[in-house]
Design a protein around this motif. Structure first.
Motif, PDB file in Angstrom:
ATOM      1  N   LEU A   2      -8.019  48.664 -15.050  1.00 31.43           N
ATOM      2  CA  LEU A   2      -8.795  48.199 -15.240  1.00 31.43           C
ATOM      3  C   LEU A   2      -8.623  46.840 -13.764  1.00 31.43           C
ATOM      4  N   ASN A   3      -9.988  46.387 -13.926  1.00 31.46           N
ATOM      5  CA  ASN A   3     -10.261  44.890 -12.935  1.00 31.46           C
ATOM      6  C   ASN A   3      -9.563  43.274 -12.622  1.00 31.46           C
ATOM      7  N   ILE A   4      -9.265  43.249 -12.014  1.00 27.20           N
ATOM      8  CA  ILE A   4      -8.248  42.133 -11.649  1.00 27.20           C
ATOM      9  C   ILE A   4      -9.304  41.661 -10.595  1.00 27.20           C
ATOM     10  N   SER A   5      -9.924  40.428 -11.803  1.00 31.89           N
ATOM     11  CA  SER A   5     -10.733  39.089 -10.869  1.00 31.89           C
ATOM     12  C   SER A   5      -9.765  37.794 -10.527  1.00 31.89           C
ATOM     13  N   ASP A   6     -10.683  37.185  -9.623  1.00 31.78           N
ATOM     14  CA  ASP A   6     -10.024  35.565  -9.396  1.00 31.78           C
ATOM     15  C   ASP A   6     -10.093  35.328 -11.443  1.00 31.78           C
ATOM     16  N   ASN A   7     -10.704  35.228 -11.831  1.00 27.11           N
ATOM     17  CA  ASN A   7     -11.537  35.055 -13.092  1.00 27.11           C
ATOM     18  C   ASN A   7      -9.853  34.868 -13.845  1.00 27.11           C
ATOM     19  N   LEU A   8      -9.759  36.269 -14.332  1.00 24.69           N
ATOM     20  CA  LEU A   8      -8.613  36.557 -14.811  1.00 24.69           C
ATOM     21  C   LEU A   8      -7.527  36.195 -14.209  1.00 24.69           C
ATOM     22  N   ILE A   9      -7.628  36.080 -13.129  1.00 23.07           N
ATOM     23  CA  ILE A   9      -5.963  34.918 -12.937  1.00 23.07           C
ATOM     24  C   ILE A   9      -5.807  34.253 -13.249  1.00 23.07           C
ATOM     25  N   LYS A  10      -7.115  33.270 -12.813  1.00 28.54           N
ATOM     26  CA  LYS A  10      -7.333  32.097 -13.465  1.00 28.54           C
ATOM     27  C   LYS A  10      -6.694  32.099 -15.141  1.00 28.54           C
ATOM     28  N   LYS A  11      -6.805  33.161 -15.586  1.00 24.06           N
ATOM     29  CA  LYS A  11      -6.825  32.977 -17.015  1.00 24.06           C
ATOM     30  C   LYS A  11      -6.228  33.149 -17.414  1.00 24.06           C
ATOM     31  N   PHE A  12      -4.841  34.121 -16.905  1.00 29.62           N
ATOM     32  CA  PHE A  12      -3.921  34.485 -17.157  1.00 29.62           C
ATOM     33  C   PHE A  12      -2.251  32.567 -16.512  1.00 29.62           C
ATOM     34  N   LYS A  13      -3.065  32.465 -15.549  1.00 26.29           N
ATOM     35  CA  LYS A  13      -2.664  31.090 -14.975  1.00 26.29           C
ATOM     36  C   LYS A  13      -2.726  29.777 -16.022  1.00 26.29           C
ATOM     37  N   GLN A  14      -3.336  30.317 -17.123  1.00 26.69           N
ATOM     38  CA  GLN A  14      -3.728  28.405 -17.830  1.00 26.69           C
ATOM     39  C   GLN A  14      -2.343  28.745 -19.070  1.00 26.69           C
ATOM     40  N   GLN A  15      -2.713  27.612 -19.160  1.00 24.35           N
ATOM     41  CA  GLN A  15      -1.315  27.013 -19.777  1.00 24.35           C
ATOM     42  C   GLN A  15      -1.523  27.575 -21.642  1.00 24.35           C
ATOM     43  N   ASP A  16      -0.344  27.222 -22.687  1.00 22.64           N
ATOM     44  CA  ASP A  16      -1.387  27.870 -23.773  1.00 22.64           C
ATOM     45  C   ASP A  16      -2.418  28.746 -23.927  1.00 22.64           C
ATOM     46  N   TYR A  17      -2.434  30.238 -22.975  1.00 24.52           N
ATOM     47  CA  TYR A  17      -3.450  30.331 -23.368  1.00 24.52           C
ATOM     48  C   TYR A  17      -3.500  32.032 -24.516  1.00 24.52           C
ATOM     49  N   CYS A  18      -5.034  32.316 -24.256  1.00 26.03           N
ATOM     50  CA  CYS A  18      -4.091  33.650 -25.704  1.00 26.03           C
ATOM     51  C   CYS A  18      -4.444  34.424 -25.182  1.00 26.03           C
ATOM     52  N   PRO A  19      -3.423  35.874 -25.528  1.00 29.79           N
ATOM     53  CA  PRO A  19      -3.881  36.887 -24.688  1.00 29.79           C
ATOM     54  C   PRO A  19      -4.345  37.386 -25.851  1.00 29.79           C
ATOM     55  N   HIS A  20      -4.529  37.654 -26.626  1.00 28.93           N
ATOM     56  CA  HIS A  20      -5.624  38.597 -27.852  1.00 28.93           C
ATOM     57  C   HIS A  20      -7.086  38.332 -27.324  1.00 28.93           C
ATOM     58  N   LYS A  21      -8.105  37.319 -27.051  1.00 28.42           N
ATOM     59  CA  LYS A  21      -8.567  36.112 -26.597  1.00 28.42           C
ATOM     60  C   LYS A  21      -9.404  37.300 -24.899  1.00 28.42           C
ATOM     61  N   ILE A  22      -7.637  37.185 -24.050  1.00 28.18           N
ATOM     62  CA  ILE A  22      -7.708  37.948 -22.705  1.00 28.18           C
ATOM     63  C   ILE A  22      -8.804  38.740 -22.558  1.00 28.18           C
ATOM     64  N   LYS A  23      -7.435  39.798 -23.686  1.00 29.20           N
ATOM     65  CA  LYS A  23      -7.882  40.962 -24.104  1.00 29.20           C
ATOM     66  C   LYS A  23      -9.220  41.503 -24.543  1.00 29.20           C
TER      67      LYS A  23
END
Length: 258
Positions: A2-23
């Motif tokens: 799995l790739n870890i990018s700065d964009n992915l890091i920021k996605k998980f930092k967001q408040q109330d992010y949607c895990p399903h959407k990130i997946k």
């Protein structure tokens, strides 16, 4: 892996992010978030500066370019004119770097370009990392990128600088040397301006990006155990590629009570 990018890091930092959407979007690459007007303009500006392909922003009903598009094109010409002043020469563009992190994950980033640079504070740099940014105004107050408080490109101290830290880290892993990172920021207000920002990166910043990587990996594994739950909100759903087929999608702007 799995790739870890700065964009992915920021996605998980967001408040109330949607895990399903990130997946779906960031990990499985099953769709792309719909680009907004700002992203379209930014891609067009970058294409003019670096010789890449990107569509022109939509024209007016009469077929003419909008004032914004004309100013963006003027700023691209300005960027090219600054090359001599700062002793710049684009060496590479869209540089993809992938480095293993552990047995399950790898780090990935795509650098806009590298170039020599004459820095009036630290002197001539034979190579540096640059990231082009386009904004409506350097002074516009922003609140994205998980900032601890609103910020602007004129005063970017509250901004999340995961991108700068990750790109510096990746470059050092790949080439064995740490080099400066610069934001090259242009706006397109009636009297356009630009700003060059060097982000200082030392031991503290390196520790911060490694901590962010570890937190991202932990978030992935926790959400994997939870089967990537949906967290619906207008903000999450409005750019989601599956919003029209998701039973939990929220497509109406919520009412604000004051």
């Amino acid at each position: 892996m799995l790739n870890i990018s700065d964009n992915l890091i920021k996605k998980f930092k967001q408040q109330d992010y949607c895990p399903h959407k990130i997946k779906l979007v960031n990990l499985d690459k099953m769709g792309r978030e719909e680009p907004g007007p700002a992203m379209v303009k930014g891609s067009y500006f970058e294409s003019l500066c670096l010789g890449l392909d990107a569509p022109e922003p939509p024209r007016l009903k009469n077929g003419e370019k909008s004032v914004d598009t004309q100013r963006i094109e003027q700023q691209a010409i300005k960027f090219l004119g600054l090359m001599h002043e700062y002793q710049m020469e684009i060496q590479q563009t869209q540089i993809e770097i992938v480095q293993p992190y552990n047995e399950k994950y790898q780090l990935k980033g795509i650098l806009d370009f590298t170039s020599p640079f004459l820095d009036n504070e630290i002197g001539f740099q034979p190579i540096a990392i640059f990231d082009l940014k386009l904004t409506k105004s350097l002074y516009a107050e922003l609140n994205y990128d998980n900032a601890s408080a609103p910020w602007s490109w004129a005063f970017p101290f509250n901004k999340d600088h995961s991108q700068a830290y990750m790109y510096n880290y990746l470059f050092e892993l790949q080439f064995g040397v740490s080099i400066p990172f610069y934001y090259f920021v242009f706006d397109y207000k009636p009297e356009p301006e630009f700003k060059i920002i060097r982000k200082k990166i030392g031991a503290l910043e390196r520790a911060e990006i490694i901590e962010s990587i570890e937190k991202t990996i932990n978030a992935i594994e926790v959400n994997e155990q939870l089967d990537w739950p949906k967290v619906s909100s207008f903000k999450n759903c409005k750019t989601c590629p599956i919003k029209n087929t998701c039973d939990d999608s929220i497509t109406r702007q919520p009412v604000t009570t004051i």
